[in-house]
Enzyme design. Structure first.
Site, PDB file in Angstrom:
ATOM      1  N   TRP A 229      21.696  37.618  38.236  1.00  0.00           N
ATOM      2  CA  TRP A 229      20.517  38.797  38.539  1.00  0.00           C
ATOM      3  C   TRP A 229      21.190  39.054  40.050  1.00  0.00           C
ATOM      4  CZ3 TRP A 229      17.719  38.336  43.863  1.00  0.00           C
ATOM      5  CH2 TRP A 229      16.729  39.428  42.870  1.00  0.00           C
ATOM      6  N   HIS A 230      21.467  38.253  41.124  1.00  0.00           N
ATOM      7  CA  HIS A 230      21.889  39.196  42.131  1.00  0.00           C
ATOM      8  C   HIS A 230      23.064  39.990  42.096  1.00  0.00           C
ATOM      9  CE1 HIS A 230      20.163  35.322  43.823  1.00  0.00           C
ATOM     10  NE2 HIS A 230      20.166  36.566  44.830  1.00  0.00           N
ATOM     11  N   GLY A 231      23.918  39.964  40.928  1.00  0.00           N
ATOM     12  CA  GLY A 231      24.528  41.150  40.953  1.00  0.00           C
ATOM     13  C   GLY A 231      25.332  40.877  39.779  1.00  0.00           C
TER      14      GLY A 231
END
Lengths: 454, 338
Positions: free
Chosen positions: A321-323
């Site tokens: 989700w972050h990257g």
């Protein structure tokens, strides 16, 4: 528009003044227009992506409420697939393509490179998750569908938190946006306090730590082991100050409009275990994953192996989700793994060990690729005889000292609550000192908020 | 409620005044040294010089083979017995930066100020250079606001701060869209078209293939000099402000219109390009010398191609002979000016 820009310093007061001048029934229009303006300062055309999300989830929720059984479920799936599809298209297409290229290359085969030539709309992960939480809640019958498109649009678009959270639930933010907010001194005062603290933490602490960290990660082989180790510690605080500062500015901006936004951080580096760290760090995301992924997968009420699998899976997805990069997935998986081993090693868990584990994992979050992460970790443990570069450590150390001082002061009570206990002369003394620190010692290289890229 | 609010506003205002005073006294010198070191150099030069010389890299570069490595300002200083010239230089600077420096000079002011007038600095190539953001950051601390406000503006990057990609886009747009409107004929209506024409095999090697070295240089000459100074050119406004400040403070002002390699411009691109350079030169001389009474030392066509250090690029870097000739021109202007 960035919070730490001259434009925002003009934009916010104008919005606040107009907000209180307008009658309640028109305020949603002002919030809508100002949020669109705020967002369109980045890449104007991407507002259409947000409009698509808003229209789909608004319509899906209204229909969902009318339907039952499989049809209701289909609508939820449609909404989720659309949201995740939009996210996948903008954020993960290039990553998936590159992964396939690398995978095929392992077998000496070629996979075509597709370049869509698109940029990730800013904060897309945040608004898709926020909007998804609404449709899931409506599906579960825990939230009534919003009939007013404007109010729902404002829930997704609300400018203080639209690009980097906190990821709010409709039951809280949606209702706050609906309520008539009278002009109250307490809200204005609390808003200014939060803004002041937020700007200090972002512009003085995060932005003064950033140049040191950037230098270290840009060329780890130019620095000695202790400098790299210091860089890792600085990054732990930089990312915290950057995101916490953003969250405070978001809270402060919303509070000036009488709207309460949740606390996203609760002095996370005081955590004495990884589990506790995640109850204090980016709380809105942790609770999102808990409520909409971890618990539906079975939560704690499953066998040991299934629980371990669920934990690692949730953290792996959190990393993704972050990257869109394997380094983020490894970062997430590491946290999942730390949680697994935490139970048997509980006697050894303390604040320092937790901080060191978190700091270790941040290497994979910050490094652009595994080669860089490896160079950083190697640099910490293997002395570098060729290390020639010298960086100013006193500026970042002073910034860090300020953060530590602040963290100790409000570790048991929120900043504005704490200030309320002081006599007014002391309170004003603190405001003026913080204001002086902000104006005189902010970093002069402006860095955008790290979480804006997600 | 109203009274309480007024008291708070008063405390805040008083606090800000006090903060500004403390900052100016304790922290400002260090910040100035870090962000605008040229200003400290300027004040230092002011103390020991009669005349100040403001320049970009033309006053910093010498040819490797030069025996005498003195700069234009140093050579001018040698030629003037009664005056001491001090220089403040920074690569890639232009009138927009000089004006901020000049406005921040401390009394007593110098007898005269020499400001380099670089023809290329009026063109899109220079105005949209990626160095511009750094240059603008360097003068935020000199703005006419309280020093503490300037410090905060710097932190907010509240200046003409654009990414190199944004600047490049602006430059390309100007090359593409701005049409020439000269009272004489030029072979192409925009820089883009002219550049394309030069890029498409304008120079050939004996074997018939393209001579990329010459083509690249020809294209660069077009991008550097094929522009028309129009009334809205920001450099004109900058020079105007310098003129106004010097007139108000009775400082003798000399513009040193730098020599350009007109010989190579003609050789690589054609006489039309030199005609454009002359047109722009005439406009500047007319505007400042005839209309505003400034001494404009016109060195545009003073030098030959070989006097330039960089034979394969467009710069105002000169060999010893070039620097000396310009210095002689300046010394002459200083001697004869009132």
């Amino acid at each position: 528009m960035l919070f730490n820009s001259i434009e925002f310093l003009f934009f916010l007061p104008v919005v606040v003044v107009l907000y209180y001048l307008l009658p309640q029934r028109f305020r949603w229009l002002l919030i809508f227009a100002s949020s669109c303006y705020f967002y369109m300062a980045f890449i104007p055309k991407y507002i259409l992506v947000l409009f698509a999300i808003i229209l789909i989830d608004y319509t899906a929720a209204i229909w969902m409420e009318k339907l039952q059984g499989k049809q209701r479920k289909r609508l939820l799936l449609l909404s989720l697939i659309t949201n995740i599809g939009i996210l996948a298209f903008f954020k993960y297409f290039g990553f998936a393509n590159q992964t396939l290229i690398d995978f095929f290359a392992l077998f000496g085969r070629e996979f075509k490179q597709y370049d869509l030539g698109i940029m990730l709309p800013i904060g897309l992960s945040f608004h898709t998750f926020q909007s998804m939480s609404y449709t899931i809640e409506v599906y579960r019958g825990q939230q009534k569908a919003e009939k007013h498109l404007g109010y729902f649009a404002n829930y997704v678009l609300f400018f203080p938190q639209m690009v980097a959270g906190p990821i709010e639930r409709y039951a809280t933010l949606g209702e706050e946006l609906r309520k008539a907010q009278p002009l109250q001194y307490a809200n204005i005062s609390a808003g200014f306090r939060l803004l002041l603290l937020g700007f200090v933490i972002k512009m003085v602490v995060a932005d003064q730590l950033a140049p040191f960290v950037n230098e270290i990660y840009a060329a780890p082989d130019h620095f000695s082991a202790w400098q790299i180790a210091l860089g890792l510690v600085f990054f732990s605080f930089q990312i915290y100050a950057d995101f916490f500062g953003y969250s405070l500015i978001a809270q402060g901006s919303a509070r000036l409009l009488g709207i309460h936004i949740m606390d996203n951080f609760k002095t996370p580096y005081f955590a004495t275990s990884i589990g506790e760290f995640w109850r204090r760090w980016h709380v809105s995301l942790s609770t999102w994953f808990r409520d909409y992924l971890y618990i539906p997968l079975g939560g704690n009420r499953v066998g040991k192996w299934r629980w371990a699998f669920n934990t690692v899976l949730v953290f792996g997805i959190s990393g993704l989700w972050h990257g869109a990069n394997w380094t983020f997935i490894v970062w997430g998986l590491l946290h999942g793994f730390f949680l697994l081993i935490e139970k048997p090693l509980k006697p050894f868990a303390n604040m320092l060990s937790t901080f060191l584990l978190v700091t270790f994992a941040w290497v994979f979050f910050r490094a652009p690729d595994f080669a860089n992460a490896q160079a950083i970790l190697k640099g910490v443990f293997i002395p570098n005889a060729k290390a020639l570069n010298w960086l100013d450590i006193w500026t970042p150390l002073s910034a860090l000292g300020l953060l530590v001082l602040l963290e100790f002061s409000y570790r048991k009570q929120r900043f504005d609550g704490l200030l309320n206990q002081f006599p007014s002369w002391l309170r004003w003394g603190i405001y003026l000192v913080l204001l002086f620190i902000l104006v005189a010692f902010s970093g002069t290289q402006k860095f955008t908020f790290i979480y804006f890229q997600f | 409620m109203g009274k309480q609010l007024l008291i708070r506003i008063f405390i805040l205002a008083l606090g800000l005044v006090l903060m500004n005073w403390v900052y100016k006294l304790v922290f400002y010198p260090k910040d100035l040294k870090q962000h605008s070191p040229e200003m400290l150099e300027l004040w230092k030069q002011q103390r020991k010089s009669d005349i100040l010389y403001f320049a970009e890299s033309s006053n910093m570069n010498v040819r490797d083979t030069d025996v005498v490595k003195k700069s234009i300002s140093e050579l001018t200083d040698d030629l003037l017995i009664h005056f001491k010239i001090g220089a403040v230089n920074k690569p890639a600077t232009h009138a927009g930066i000089y004006k901020e420096w000049i406005k921040n000079m401390r009394a007593p002011f110098p007898k005269a100020v020499i400001v380099t007038m670089n023809l290329r600095s009026f063109g899109a190539d220079w105005r949209h250079s990626e160095l511009e953001s750094v240059l603008q950051a360097g003068v935020v601390m000199l703005k006419p606001y309280p020093v503490l406000a300037n410090r905060f503006l710097l932190a907010l990057n509240a200046f003409d701060n654009k990414t190199p990609a944004q600047r490049e886009q602006e430059m390309l747009r100007e090359w593409e869209e701005v049409k020439f409107d000269f009272p004489f004929k030029v072979p192409h209506s925009t820089v883009r078209l002219w550049d394309n024409a030069m890029a498409n095999g304008s120079f050939l090697l004996p074997d018939g293939s393209w001579d990329m070295e010459k083509i690249t240089l020809a294209c660069h000459y077009v991008k550097s000099y094929a522009f028309q100074i129009k009334p809205d050119n920001p450099r004109l406004k900058d020079f105007d402000e310098i003129v106004l400040f010097c007139q108000q403070h009775k400082i003798k002002l000399i513009f040193n219109l730098l020599a350009e390699n007109t010989e190579y411009a003609q050789q690589y691109v054609g006489k039309e390009l030199v005609q454009i350079m002359r047109y722009n030169r005439n406009l500047l001389v007319r505007r400042y010398s005839k209309k505003r009474g400034v001494t404009v030392v016109d060195n545009l066509e003073l030098l030959e191609g070989l006097d330039f250090s960089d034979q394969n690029w467009t710069t105002e870097h000169y060999g010893y002979n070039g620097r000396l000739q310009i210095a002689k021109q300046l010394a002459k202007a200083l001697r004869y000016s009132k």
